[in-house]
Design a protein around this motif. Structure first.
Motif, PDB file in Angstrom:
ATOM      1  N   SER A   1     -11.190   7.069  10.838  1.00  0.00           N
ATOM      2  CA  SER A   1     -11.031   7.365   9.413  1.00  0.00           C
ATOM      3  C   SER A   1      -9.575   7.263   8.964  1.00  0.00           C
ATOM      4  O   SER A   1      -8.665   7.180   9.793  1.00  0.00           O
ATOM      5  N   ASP A   2      -9.387   7.259   7.644  1.00  0.00           N
ATOM      6  CA  ASP A   2      -8.053   7.339   7.035  1.00  0.00           C
ATOM      7  C   ASP A   2      -7.983   8.637   6.249  1.00  0.00           C
ATOM      8  O   ASP A   2      -8.982   9.065   5.655  1.00  0.00           O
ATOM      9  N   VAL A   3      -6.791   9.250   6.222  1.00  0.00           N
ATOM     10  CA  VAL A   3      -6.622  10.485   5.463  1.00  0.00           C
ATOM     11  C   VAL A   3      -5.232  10.497   4.828  1.00  0.00           C
ATOM     12  O   VAL A   3      -4.270  10.019   5.422  1.00  0.00           O
TER      13      VAL A   3
ATOM     14  N   PHE B   1       1.070  10.780   1.115  1.00  0.00           N
ATOM     15  CA  PHE B   1       0.911  10.132  -0.194  1.00  0.00           C
ATOM     16  C   PHE B   1       2.193   9.423  -0.610  1.00  0.00           C
ATOM     17  O   PHE B   1       3.284   9.984  -0.531  1.00  0.00           O
ATOM     18  N   SER B   2       2.011   8.191  -1.068  1.00  0.00           N
ATOM     19  CA  SER B   2       3.154   7.412  -1.537  1.00  0.00           C
ATOM     20  C   SER B   2       2.847   6.942  -2.961  1.00  0.00           C
ATOM     21  O   SER B   2       1.856   6.248  -3.173  1.00  0.00           O
ATOM     22  N   PRO B   3       3.647   7.377  -3.957  1.00  0.00           N
ATOM     23  CA  PRO B   3       3.330   6.989  -5.339  1.00  0.00           C
ATOM     24  C   PRO B   3       3.481   5.486  -5.543  1.00  0.00           C
ATOM     25  O   PRO B   3       4.489   4.905  -5.139  1.00  0.00           O
TER      26      PRO B   3
ATOM     27  N   SER C   1      -7.420   6.621  -7.306  1.00  0.00           N
ATOM     28  CA  SER C   1      -6.307   6.838  -8.236  1.00  0.00           C
ATOM     29  C   SER C   1      -4.930   6.658  -7.600  1.00  0.00           C
ATOM     30  O   SER C   1      -3.935   6.535  -8.293  1.00  0.00           O
ATOM     31  N   TYR C   2      -4.865   6.624  -6.267  1.00  0.00           N
ATOM     32  CA  TYR C   2      -3.573   6.481  -5.575  1.00  0.00           C
ATOM     33  C   TYR C   2      -3.288   5.042  -5.173  1.00  0.00           C
ATOM     34  O   TYR C   2      -2.198   4.730  -4.711  1.00  0.00           O
ATOM     35  N   CYS C   3      -4.254   4.138  -5.319  1.00  0.00           N
ATOM     36  CA  CYS C   3      -4.217   2.874  -4.586  1.00  0.00           C
ATOM     37  C   CYS C   3      -3.867   1.676  -5.453  1.00  0.00           C
ATOM     38  O   CYS C   3      -4.388   1.498  -6.557  1.00  0.00           O
TER      39      CYS C   3
ATOM     40  N   VAL D   1       0.820  -1.217   0.000  1.00  0.00           N
ATOM     41  CA  VAL D   1       0.000   0.000   0.000  1.00  0.00           C
ATOM     42  C   VAL D   1       0.853   1.266   0.000  1.00  0.00           C
ATOM     43  O   VAL D   1       0.508   2.243  -0.650  1.00  0.00           O
ATOM     44  N   ARG D   2       1.969   1.232   0.720  1.00  0.00           N
ATOM     45  CA  ARG D   2       2.877   2.397   0.717  1.00  0.00           C
ATOM     46  C   ARG D   2       4.316   1.926   0.583  1.00  0.00           C
ATOM     47  O   ARG D   2       4.646   0.795   0.957  1.00  0.00           O
ATOM     48  N   GLU D   3       5.158   2.821   0.101  1.00  0.00           N
ATOM     49  CA  GLU D   3       6.553   2.458  -0.119  1.00  0.00           C
ATOM     50  C   GLU D   3       7.220   2.047   1.195  1.00  0.00           C
ATOM     51  O   GLU D   3       8.035   1.129   1.237  1.00  0.00           O
TER      52      GLU D   3
ATOM     53  N   LEU E   1     -14.765   5.018   8.462  1.00  0.00           N
ATOM     54  CA  LEU E   1     -15.274   5.615   7.225  1.00  0.00           C
ATOM     55  C   LEU E   1     -14.184   6.545   6.653  1.00  0.00           C
ATOM     56  O   LEU E   1     -14.185   7.756   6.920  1.00  0.00           O
ATOM     57  N   PRO E   2     -13.255   5.978   5.874  1.00  0.00           N
ATOM     58  CA  PRO E   2     -12.126   6.795   5.400  1.00  0.00           C
ATOM     59  C   PRO E   2     -12.587   7.962   4.528  1.00  0.00           C
ATOM     60  O   PRO E   2     -13.371   7.755   3.593  1.00  0.00           O
ATOM     61  N   PHE E   3     -12.109   9.168   4.844  1.00  0.00           N
ATOM     62  CA  PHE E   3     -12.530  10.317   4.027  1.00  0.00           C
ATOM     63  C   PHE E   3     -11.437  10.751   3.060  1.00  0.00           C
ATOM     64  O   PHE E   3     -11.710  11.350   2.033  1.00  0.00           O
ATOM     65  N   GLN E   4     -10.188  10.480   3.380  1.00  0.00           N
ATOM     66  CA  GLN E   4      -8.994  10.708   2.530  1.00  0.00           C
ATOM     67  C   GLN E   4      -8.651  12.174   2.308  1.00  0.00           C
ATOM     68  O   GLN E   4      -7.491  12.540   2.353  1.00  0.00           O
ATOM     69  N   SER E   5      -9.654  13.030   2.064  1.00  0.00           N
ATOM     70  CA  SER E   5      -9.383  14.462   1.889  1.00  0.00           C
ATOM     71  C   SER E   5     -10.674  15.227   2.150  1.00  0.00           C
ATOM     72  O   SER E   5     -11.770  14.708   1.898  1.00  0.00           O
TER      73      SER E   5
ATOM     74  N   GLY F   1     -13.516  -6.655   4.436  1.00  0.00           N
ATOM     75  CA  GLY F   1     -13.580  -6.463   2.990  1.00  0.00           C
ATOM     76  C   GLY F   1     -13.008  -5.078   2.710  1.00  0.00           C
ATOM     77  O   GLY F   1     -13.036  -4.211   3.590  1.00  0.00           O
ATOM     78  N   GLN F   2     -12.492  -4.844   1.490  1.00  0.00           N
ATOM     79  CA  GLN F   2     -11.966  -3.508   1.181  1.00  0.00           C
ATOM     80  C   GLN F   2     -13.082  -2.482   1.142  1.00  0.00           C
ATOM     81  O   GLN F   2     -12.884  -1.315   1.404  1.00  0.00           O
ATOM     82  N   ASN F   3     -14.271  -2.927   0.786  1.00  0.00           N
ATOM     83  CA  ASN F   3     -15.428  -2.035   0.750  1.00  0.00           C
ATOM     84  C   ASN F   3     -16.654  -2.886   1.053  1.00  0.00           C
ATOM     85  O   ASN F   3     -17.352  -3.323   0.140  1.00  0.00           O
TER      86      ASN F   3
ATOM     87  N   MET G   1     -14.874  -3.753   8.734  1.00  0.00           N
ATOM     88  CA  MET G   1     -14.090  -2.748   8.033  1.00  0.00           C
ATOM     89  C   MET G   1     -13.712  -3.270   6.650  1.00  0.00           C
ATOM     90  O   MET G   1     -13.539  -4.453   6.505  1.00  0.00           O
ATOM     91  N   THR G   2     -13.657  -2.416   5.624  1.00  0.00           N
ATOM     92  CA  THR G   2     -13.786  -0.979   5.688  1.00  0.00           C
ATOM     93  C   THR G   2     -15.040  -0.570   4.913  1.00  0.00           C
ATOM     94  O   THR G   2     -15.434  -1.239   3.969  1.00  0.00           O
ATOM     95  N   SER G   3     -15.588   0.563   5.287  1.00  0.00           N
ATOM     96  CA  SER G   3     -16.794   1.078   4.668  1.00  0.00           C
ATOM     97  C   SER G   3     -16.407   2.230   3.750  1.00  0.00           C
ATOM     98  O   SER G   3     -15.870   3.220   4.218  1.00  0.00           O
TER      99      SER G   3
HETATM  100  N1  SAM Z   1     -10.331  -0.091   1.207  1.00  0.00           N
HETATM  101  C1  SAM Z   1     -10.043   0.799   2.203  1.00  0.00           C
HETATM  102  C2  SAM Z   1     -10.784   2.114   1.931  1.00  0.00           C
HETATM  103  O1  SAM Z   1     -11.022   2.474   0.832  1.00  0.00           O
HETATM  104  O2  SAM Z   1     -11.039   2.767   2.895  1.00  0.00           O
HETATM  105  C3  SAM Z   1      -8.608   1.165   2.346  1.00  0.00           C
HETATM  106  C4  SAM Z   1      -7.557   0.176   2.182  1.00  0.00           C
HETATM  107  S1  SAM Z   1      -5.949   0.845   2.189  1.00  0.00           S
HETATM  108  C5  SAM Z   1      -5.124  -0.642   2.503  1.00  0.00           C
HETATM  109  C6  SAM Z   1      -5.827   1.725   3.721  1.00  0.00           C
HETATM  110  C7  SAM Z   1      -5.514   3.165   3.597  1.00  0.00           C
HETATM  111  O3  SAM Z   1      -4.220   3.350   3.082  1.00  0.00           O
HETATM  112  C8  SAM Z   1      -6.383   3.968   2.675  1.00  0.00           C
HETATM  113  O4  SAM Z   1      -7.612   4.315   3.231  1.00  0.00           O
HETATM  114  C9  SAM Z   1      -5.543   5.182   2.391  1.00  0.00           C
HETATM  115  O5  SAM Z   1      -5.757   6.196   3.342  1.00  0.00           O
HETATM  116  C10 SAM Z   1      -4.128   4.637   2.547  1.00  0.00           C
HETATM  117  N2  SAM Z   1      -3.442   4.562   1.246  1.00  0.00           N
HETATM  118  C11 SAM Z   1      -3.757   3.770   0.201  1.00  0.00           C
HETATM  119  N3  SAM Z   1      -2.917   4.000  -0.825  1.00  0.00           N
HETATM  120  C12 SAM Z   1      -2.071   4.981  -0.417  1.00  0.00           C
HETATM  121  C13 SAM Z   1      -0.980   5.669  -1.037  1.00  0.00           C
HETATM  122  N4  SAM Z   1      -0.619   5.421  -2.287  1.00  0.00           N
HETATM  123  N5  SAM Z   1      -0.332   6.606  -0.309  1.00  0.00           N
HETATM  124  C14 SAM Z   1      -0.689   6.893   0.957  1.00  0.00           C
HETATM  125  N6  SAM Z   1      -1.711   6.271   1.580  1.00  0.00           N
HETATM  126  C15 SAM Z   1      -2.396   5.329   0.908  1.00  0.00           C
END
Ligand code: SAM
Ligand code: SF4
Length: 464
Positions: free
Chosen positions: A331-333, A365-367, A191-193, A78-80, A291-295, A229-231, A264-266
């Motif tokens: 949440s996740d952001v 953010f991690s590309p 788009s980041y995932c 998921v991240r570097e 409930l991840p909002f991200q931004s 589940g992822q969603n 999780m996760t919703s």
């Molecule tokens: N399916 C879950 C959702 O949509 O909420 C998330 C799964 S992901 C394994 C967990 C969290 O990692 C994400 O909600 C996001 O905040 C973070 N994440 C995912 N890709 C990322 C990236 N490229 N850079 C930084 N954070 C990232």
């Protein structure tokens, strides 16, 4: 969409036969395996399946890398940072393999499902004997047999939308808490995932299988079940059974016994009032929603391909709070999405101030190779992003400490889940950590505790 296949009973029986053959070859010895897990709960759940299969192959378990005959590293992409940790630790296994030349090293999971990473392991990590991606999990016994039987390294990474697999053996790491996967994969392509690329398309398990597994968990004494589940909100969309995720909660709630249901996760785009009403009505459903909002900014949300707006998100939060007063919201952001400006980041801060989350997982953010965001222009420096990240964390920690303090003086029902006499650990329905001064014999029981003190991360309580 490509047709998703089901792994046949014959194929699973074949894998079971291979496990039995390996177990026979291990008769008279007790080979030790160390399974090391990185990343999310889905990986934890997969590692429990890996352990389940290894047990049937005659393996016992250790956490000592030097004692292990087999090391399985279940990786995250998921991240570097997660990848760097895996590679650093795999590099360090040079020492263990030198001390124990017969030791076998296996790498599996999301990181190695990426072509460039599998290549890198092949080229630069010759100590690794077997590499397999998440889609090969059910073939682990066969891959083990090939690895053990020949001196060559084995690489099994296949591009596929994924398959439906049922009935893999599981060795659970806790008698009280269990992961219960309700669906695999993800269709959302934020788009980041990287997850949709490495885990394949959404595959829901049949409702009857999920409910039956929940029933057997409760019968075996499990008190805390997390549906994974992822969603989870898109559960069932790929089946023709006509059941949604709320139906699963209702049916599991109806299983007799004293236990908690979490999930999780919703994804906010699919969270519904029906889900919140069901949570409110089902007494065993924890009043907690991740409930991840991200931004907090609409332009960034659009660039992230999240399919909801800031206002839409806030309306959901208000609805959840209206239907479940006191609900815990986590949440996740992501900070520093490509091109995110200071003003756009302020929107994230103001959303955090408005919602006052109970817990927040904050990421820079991690590309990720192959995702659209990795090639978006990104003019801001790491230092600028770090400064924003620090501000966000400071704000959240302040809110979190205040929210924790609001619990002091309340009586809460907790599940006592571990620790030692005098300092047991427990979780509230909202998943808050509570330390309780009581006897170890209470582990596994639900009790009422009076909250006497709080810190940013935990509460102190005493039995009432
Ligand atoms: N399916 C879950 C959702 O949509 O909420 C998330 C799964 S992901 C394994 C967990 C969290 O990692 C994400 O909600 C996001 O905040 C973070 N994440 C995912 N890709 C990322 C990236 N490229 N850079 C930084 N954070 C990232
Ligand atoms: Fe990644 Fe988005 Fe799927 Fe979550 S919903 S796993 S963030 S693509």
């Amino acid at each position: 969409m490509p047709q998703l296949e089901t792994v046949s009973d014959e194929e699973l029986a074949r894998q079971r036969e291979i496990m039995a053959e390996i177990a026979r070859s291990n008769e008279g010895r007790r080979p030790l395996a160390f399974v090391d897990t990185y990343g999310c709960q889905q990986n934890e759940a997969d590692s429990e399946r890996i352990r389940g299969m290894l047990r049937l192959m005659g393996y016992e378990f250790t956490e000592d890398e030097f004692a292990a005959d087999l090391i399985v590293v279940n990786t995250c992409a998921v991240r570097e940072h997660a990848e760097q940790r895996v590679l650093g630790n795999v590099g360090a296994l040079n020492h263990t393999k030198k001390a124990k030349p017969d030791q076998k090293i296996v790498l599996c999971g999301c990181m190695v499902q990426q072509k460039h990473m599998a290549e890198r392991v092949k080229k630069s990590y010759p100590i690794v004997d077997l590499v397999f991606g998440p889609h090969e999990l059910y073939r682990f016994p066969e891959l083990m047999q090939t690895m053990l039987g020949r001196k060559k390294r084995v690489f099994a990474v296949r591009e596929t939308p994924g398959e439906y697999v049922e009935g893999l053996p599981v060795e659970r790491s806790s008698p009280l808490k269990a992961w219960l996967t309700v669906m695999y994969g993800c269709n959302n392509f934020c788009s980041y995932c990287v997850v949709p690329y490495v885990r394949g398309r959404e595959r829901s398990r049949r409702a009857a299988d999920v409910i039956e597994e929940a029933r057997s968990l409760v019968e075996s004494g499990v008190k805390d079940i997390t549906l994974l589940g992822q969603n989870v909100n898109s559960y069932g969309h790929d089946l023709d059974e006509g059941h949604d995720f709320a139906y699963l909660i209702e049916r599991i709630n109806a299983i007799p016994g004293d236990f908690v249901i979490r999930f999780m996760t919703s994804h906010p785009k699919d969270a519904t009032e029906r889900l919140f009403r069901t949570m409110a009505d089902c007494e065993k459903a924890a009043k907690h929603i991740h409930l991840p909002f991200q931004s907090g900014n609409d332009e960034i949300l659009r660039a992230m391909n999240r399919h909801y707006t800031r206002d839409g998100y806030l309306r959901l939060v208000d609805k959840a709070r209206e239907l479940m007063p006191g609900v815990s919201l986590t949440s996740d952001v992501i900070v520093g999405f490509p091109g995110e400006t200071d003003e756009q980041f302020e929107d994230t801060l103001s959303l955090v101030e408005r919602v006052r989350f109970d817990l927040l997982f904050t990421f820079i953010f991690s590309p990720r190779v192959g995702t659209p965001a990795a090639s978006m222009p990104d003019p801001f420096t790491r230092e600028q992003k770090q400064a924003r990240f620090d501000r966000l964390l400071e704000l959240h920690n302040e809110i979190s400490a205040q929210k924790q303090a609001e619990h002091v003086g309340r009586v809460e029902r907790v599940l006592i889940d571990g620790g030692e006499t005098g300092r047991l650990t427990a979780r509230t329905g909202e998943n808050r950590l509570v330390h309780v001064n009581a006897d170890k014999s209470l582990i596994g029981e639900f009790r009422d505790v009076l909250i006497t003190d709080s810190t940013t991360w935990s509460l102190e309580g005493k039995l009432v």
